[in-house]
Design a protein around this motif. Structure first.
Motif, PDB file in Angstrom:
ATOM      1  N   ILE A  58       6.599   2.554  30.464  1.00 14.35           N
ATOM      2  CA  ILE A  58       6.906   1.202  29.375  1.00 14.35           C
ATOM      3  C   ILE A  58       8.627   1.429  29.469  1.00 14.35           C
ATOM      4  CG2 ILE A  58       7.438   0.515  27.146  1.00 14.35           C
ATOM      5  CD1 ILE A  58       4.873   1.849  26.146  1.00 14.35           C
ATOM      6  N   ARG A  59       9.237   0.102  29.960  1.00 14.79           N
ATOM      7  CA  ARG A  59      10.619  -0.103  30.184  1.00 14.79           C
ATOM      8  C   ARG A  59      11.165  -0.523  28.964  1.00 14.79           C
ATOM      9  NH1 ARG A  59      13.820  -1.990  35.357  1.00 14.79           N
ATOM     10  NH2 ARG A  59      15.963  -2.007  34.406  1.00 14.79           N
ATOM     11  N   SER A  60      12.222   0.018  28.814  1.00 19.93           N
ATOM     12  CA  SER A  60      13.155  -0.729  27.550  1.00 19.93           C
ATOM     13  C   SER A  60      14.493  -0.466  28.020  1.00 19.93           C
ATOM     14  CB  SER A  60      13.243   0.341  26.358  1.00 19.93           C
ATOM     15  OG  SER A  60      13.944  -0.278  25.346  1.00 19.93           O
ATOM     16  N   GLY A  61      15.345  -1.826  28.321  1.00 19.09           N
ATOM     17  CA  GLY A  61      16.794  -1.816  29.010  1.00 19.09           C
ATOM     18  C   GLY A  61      16.500  -1.150  30.282  1.00 19.09           C
ATOM     19  N   ASP A  88       2.969  -0.759  31.575  1.00 13.79           N
ATOM     20  CA  ASP A  88       1.893  -1.005  30.461  1.00 13.79           C
ATOM     21  C   ASP A  88       0.400  -0.987  30.898  1.00 13.79           C
ATOM     22  OD1 ASP A  88       3.787  -1.487  28.398  1.00 13.79           O
ATOM     23  OD2 ASP A  88       4.124  -3.315  29.034  1.00 13.79           O
TER      24      ASP A  88
END
Length: 241
Positions: free
Chosen positions: A76-79, A43
């Motif tokens: 951006i990290r998602s899972g 971010d």
């Protein structure tokens, strides 16, 4: 500054990692480029700036060092996945909290690409392979004006590769080689007045991932005498229509 070249592994050679330290850690495994992104760098705003480093004869009107593209990105990290997204600055709401909500609702980031997390590093950092971002899965719209000018349709991943990488404290510079090819149908059509497009064009690029300050720099008005890019925006915080 630390630097290393990339090249395919020799037969039966192990993929030994060469690591370069920057605000993110860069790992080189033969001809693959991996990024280890610390949780603190997710971010964060990163300027992605690409310029020409070398060109084939068919594009001789361009000059090495000329700008190709620039945008501000965020990881951006998602899972178990990490996405690289663009950040929009074409609307401004000043210090008005209500206006900020409206501006944010119409300024959603666009996803450029998504990468699987290969493994976790120290302190929960995310390790991803970004080789395809420069070879087989070059972002849509990359150098679009130049592709239109030369009537090229896509990047040939079989003839494209990352050449080298250099790491500085707040910047990672990636050198890549790309082969552009036209649409096959354009080659088979009867030649128009300007002739058919060339069967391929070759370019070398330098792409810099530059970490921007956590506290945004003070903006200033555009001045055409300054040879740098500008970002026009709509300011909704003024009393003007």
């Amino acid at each position: 500054m630390h630097a290393t070249d990339l090249a395919p592994c020799g037969e039966n050679a192990s993929k030994q990692l060469t690591s370069l330290q920057s605000f993110i850690t860069v790992h080189v495994a033969c001809d693959h480029l991996l990024l280890e992104i610390p949780a603190a760098m997710l971010d964060r705003s990163i300027l992605v700036y690409t310029e020409f480093a070398g060109l084939s004869d068919g594009a001789s009107e361009q000059a090495p060092g000329g700008a190709v593209s620039n945008f501000v990105s965020r990881w951006i990290r998602s899972g178990n996945k990490v996405a690289i997204t663009t950040v929009k600055y074409d609307s401004w709401a000043g210090d008005h909290a209500g206006l900020k909500l409206g501006v944010e609702a119409v300024s959603l980031p666009a996803v450029i690409d998504v990468f699987d997390v290969i493994r976790e590093g120290d302190n929960g950092s995310s390790i991803i392979d970004i080789t395809s971002l420069f070879t087989t899965n070059v972002r849509r719209g990359f150098a679009l004006d130049f592709m239109r000018r030369y009537r090229m349709a896509r990047v040939d991943g079989r003839r494209s590769f990352i050449r080298n990488v250099r790491a500085f404290p707040n910047n990672v510079e990636i050198g890549s080689y790309q082969t552009w090819v036209p649409d096959e149908q354009d080659l088979l059509k009867p030649p128009p007045d300007e002739g058919p497009p060339p069967p391929s064009l070759a370019f070398s690029f330098k792409t810099n991932f530059m970490l921007l300050p956590d506290q945004p720099m003070t903006g200033r008005c555009e001045d055409k005498r300054v040879g740098y890019f500008a970002v026009p925006f709509d300011d909704y915080s003024t009393d003007q229509h």
